[in-house]
Design an enzyme around this catalytic site. Structure first.
Site, mmCIF file in Angstrom:
data_model
loop_
_atom_site.group_PDB
_atom_site.id
_atom_site.type_symbol
_atom_site.label_atom_id
_atom_site.label_comp_id
_atom_site.label_asym_id
_atom_site.label_seq_id
_atom_site.Cartn_x
_atom_site.Cartn_y
_atom_site.Cartn_z
ATOM 1 N N HIS A 471 0.828 -1.209 0.000
ATOM 2 C CA HIS A 471 0.000 0.000 0.000
ATOM 3 C C HIS A 471 0.865 1.263 0.000
ATOM 4 O O HIS A 471 0.741 2.120 -0.874
ATOM 5 C CB HIS A 471 -0.922 -0.004 1.233
ATOM 6 N N GLU A 472 1.742 1.347 0.990
ATOM 7 C CA GLU A 472 2.535 2.572 1.117
ATOM 8 C C GLU A 472 3.451 2.766 -0.081
ATOM 9 O O GLU A 472 3.722 3.891 -0.499
ATOM 10 C CB GLU A 472 3.329 2.579 2.427
ATOM 11 N N HIS A 475 1.701 4.506 -2.923
ATOM 12 C CA HIS A 475 1.842 5.971 -2.811
ATOM 13 C C HIS A 475 3.230 6.373 -3.309
ATOM 14 O O HIS A 475 3.400 7.387 -3.973
ATOM 15 C CB HIS A 475 1.728 6.421 -1.353
ATOM 16 N N HIS A 478 3.424 6.605 -6.975
ATOM 17 C CA HIS A 478 2.693 7.796 -7.415
ATOM 18 C C HIS A 478 3.591 9.031 -7.281
ATOM 19 O O HIS A 478 3.576 9.924 -8.124
ATOM 20 C CB HIS A 478 1.432 7.930 -6.539
HETATM 21 ZN ZN LIG Z 1 -2.628 5.300 2.012
#
Ligand SMILES: [Zn+2]
Length: 685
Positions: A471-472, A475, A478
């Site tokens: 998940h992290e 980011h 991105h």
């Molecule tokens: Zn998040």
């Protein structure tokens, strides 16, 4: 007399302008904030006082160039304050937060500056701007209006007062919560009370007690969520009840760490702020620039999820009560029993317990052969660890990231282990933001709160922790793939209900057969994870979804309700407000409490997620839909990855969210793939 220059005065000369953690001292932050704000004030004054007619270059681009020193100190301080704080840094935050908020106000409430921005905005179609410039100009104009540039002088002063008070209260909430959470740790002098935990967990609890100078005791520190991971294994019902109560009441002790008065005041002041702008409530004021745009859209979206979720909750409650009865007990299910008996069912149904799984998830291997591998397979990027980049804490790892052609993309830091001086949860941010205007490449970091192993032991983590890492880093990608000119629209500078889309999307690859086979190997033998265990993990990931979705929906509704108050509403009794709000959800919130209670809901009171917690669900709709597109087009391939990178991950906020998403997906997002992923309706995703 000569003074040493601030380590923030000029851009760091390290690769990628990485912060000089080797030279920065706690005492450097406060003067750097002061100097950084003074510099930007002067820069902004020059822009506002410019005698020549406004142009994009002399106004908007100039604003984007301003505040370099402040940006450097702010980014670095934001990192250490959240991940590694101490009383000195707490004090800096307390002193500087209201000043920073006043500083922002001074820019966005500057009448001459707004006149220039508005003049440009009014003639935007004739300025020959490229699409990114047009977007940046539009966002500046909206940001000025939203910050109060069009308010009367009296209302502007009222707004400054409210913003200052809110900044102080938000910091106060954060500090009370951190102290309250630390103080509410479960402490026992009976080893028997911890029955059900394994040897390593008990050793860890003993070490945690010793770290606080408690000898002959065991300590379980609280995680920031309502449910605590150990509740799944603790066999003593009294221990479970006590641990749950400590968690549930952590910030409601009537002492200096009680947050109720603070949050009731924050909610009231936010409603007053919204009213200044003519909005009926704070949620409406906040949502204007989000993908969902209005509270009505949010409520409608959540309402669509409730029937399938409630039906599943009823099934789960029946199963759990039956399991309690089967084990020879005759009590009624309570929230502190949920995870324990759910774990029993999970074990029975999927023959899966966390202790069998953990040896296949060694943190370093998950990172390198899982998280990095998936990014390599999808996007062609590669990673090299660097030991020459200074860090804020010795456990932090740094990697340089290279693009598919070998060119450098940026730096990524990883700070994974839980510490008492770290805020709860997991997050990503930038130490240096990407911008071709400023000539900067992205420097990103991931922080989590994974249990730190005893010295010499490998860090064996749960599948949930693995998911957090993916998940992290979603980011992170991105941020790393950003290729914008202007900081305002670069990388992760997007709406809250869009920003979790790339991160949640990246979670899907943790269970991709090719990726999983690459990283899930036994820490002792190196053997791949047995197919039956993989199958169990996959099926187990779809288990308990009535609970999992229900606790998030409850928290999201709680958040929306706190921010639906009218300015005229009286200061609320927090506990009564909360139980009323939960009763309205239409879900079983008695057995399934919200993931965060009002009094410890850090996201909405201090972390910028006010009326934004729904965003996790909204972006889940987006990420499951996007993943269903991948499934329909051959799954994990470089071509698919490239398309996603080109259309989403590298776009920042250069386009409207709906158009960006629909261009990739081919239509508007819908909840069907999401309900399938959670197994709330039949079908695979
Ligand atoms: Zn998040």
């Amino acid at each position: 007399m000569a003074f040493a220059a601030s380590p923030f005065a000029t851009a760091s000369t390290l690769p990628y302008q990485a912060p000089r953690f080797d030279l920065i001292h706690d005492g450097d932050y406060q003067p750097a904030f002061e100097q950084g704000m003074a510099e930007q004030r002067a820069e902004v004054e020059t822009i506002a006082a410019d005698g020549s007619p406004p142009t994009f270059e002399n106004t908007i681009a100039a604003l984007e160039r301003s505040g370099r020193m402040l940006d450097r100190v702010n980014n670095t301080f934001g990192c250490v304050y959240a991940a590694n704080t101490n009383p000195v840094l707490d004090k800096v935050q307390e002193t500087e937060a209201p000043k920073l908020s006043a500083h922002q106000d001074a820019i966005f409430l500057n009448t001459r500056l707004f006149a220039r921005v508005k003049a440009l905005y009014d003639q935007r179609t004739t300025l020959n701007l490229n699409s990114e410039q047009l977007q940046v100009l539009t966002l500046y104009y909206q940001a000025f209006v939203h910050a109060g540039a069009q308010l009367s002088d009296v209302d502007k002063q009222r707004l400054r007062d409210l913003n200052g008070k809110l900044a102080t209260l938000e910091t106060s909430f954060q500090q009370k919560l951190l102290a309250g959470t630390k103080a509410a740790a479960f402490v026992t002098n009976s080893r028997d009370a911890l029955a059900g935990l394994d040897g390593a967990q008990i050793a860890n609890a003993e070490k945690s007690a010793l770290d606080r100078k408690l000898t002959g005791k065991w300590l379980l520190a609280l995680q920031n969520t309502t449910q605590q991971p150990d509740l799944a294994s603790l066999t003593d019902r009294d221990t479970r009840h006590r641990l749950f109560d400590l968690s549930w009441n952590r910030s409601e002790q009537g002492d200096a760490n009680d947050t109720r008065d603070t949050i009731a005041t924050i909610a009231q002041l936010r409603a007053q702020k919204a009213a200044l702008f003519g909005y009926p409530d704070y949620a409406s004021y906040v949502l204007y620039d989000q993908m969902a745009k209005t509270p009505a859209t949010v409520h409608q979206f959540i309402a669509q999820l409730v029937p399938a979720t409630l039906a599943e909750q009823k099934r789960e409650i029946g199963d759990l009560q039956a399991t309690i009865k089967k084990s020879g007990q005759n009590f009624t299910l309570a929230p502190w029993d949920w995870n324990f008996y759910a774990e029993k069912i999970r074990h029975e149904r999927f023959n899966l317990d966390e202790n069998a799984v953990r040896p296949y998830f060694e943190l370093n291997r998950v990172l390198r052969d899982g998280v990095f591998y998936a990014a390599n397979q999808l996007y062609g990027v590669t990673f090299r660890e660097r030991h020459d980049i200074p860090v804020w804490q010795p456990d932090v790892m740094v990697f340089e990231v290279f693009d598919k052609d070998g060119s450098s993309l940026g730096l990524a830091y990883f700070d994974y282990f839980k510490r008492d001086d770290k805020s709860g949860g997991a997050w990503m941010s930038n130490l240096v933001g990407q911008s071709t205007l400023l000539g900067t490449k992205p420097v990103i970091y991931n922080v989590a709160n994974l249990p730190k192993p005893a010295k010499g032991q490998p860090a064996l983590i749960t599948f949930e922790d693995v998911t957090t890492m993916f998940h992290e880093f979603g980011h992170g990608l991105h941020g790393l793939f950003a290729k914008q000119t202007y900081p305002m629209v670069s990388g992760t500078s997007v709406a809250r209900d869009f920003v979790e889309f790339p991160s949640q999307f990246n979670e899907h690859w943790a269970l991709d057969p090719k990726v999983l086979a690459h990283y899930a190997r036994n820490v002792t033998t190196g053997a791949p994870m047995p197919p039956a265990l993989i199958d169990s993990i996959k099926r187990a990931a779809r288990f308990n979804q009535g609970y999992r979705l229900g606790e998030i929906i409850a928290a999201a509704e709680l958040d929306m309700d706190w921010h639906a108050l009218a300015a005229s509403a009286a200061k609320q009794d927090v506990d009564r407000f909360e139980s009323d709000a939960l009763a309205k959800t239409g879900l079983d919130t008695g057995n399934i409490p919200p993931r965060y209670r009002s009094s410890y809901f850090l996201h909405i009171w201090a972390n910028g997620y006010a009326s934004g917690y729904y965003a996790y669900l909204w972006t889940e709709m987006l990420d499951d839909a996007a993943f269903s597109w991948f499934r329909a087009h051959g799954g994990l391939t470089r071509e698919n990855g490239q398309r996603f990178r080109d259309m989403i991950l590298s776009q920042g906020h250069t386009q409207d969210y709906e158009s960006m998403f629909e261009a990739f997906y081919g239509k508007a997002p819908d909840i069907t793939p999401m309900l399938k992923t959670r197994a709330l309706i039949p079908g695979e995703n």
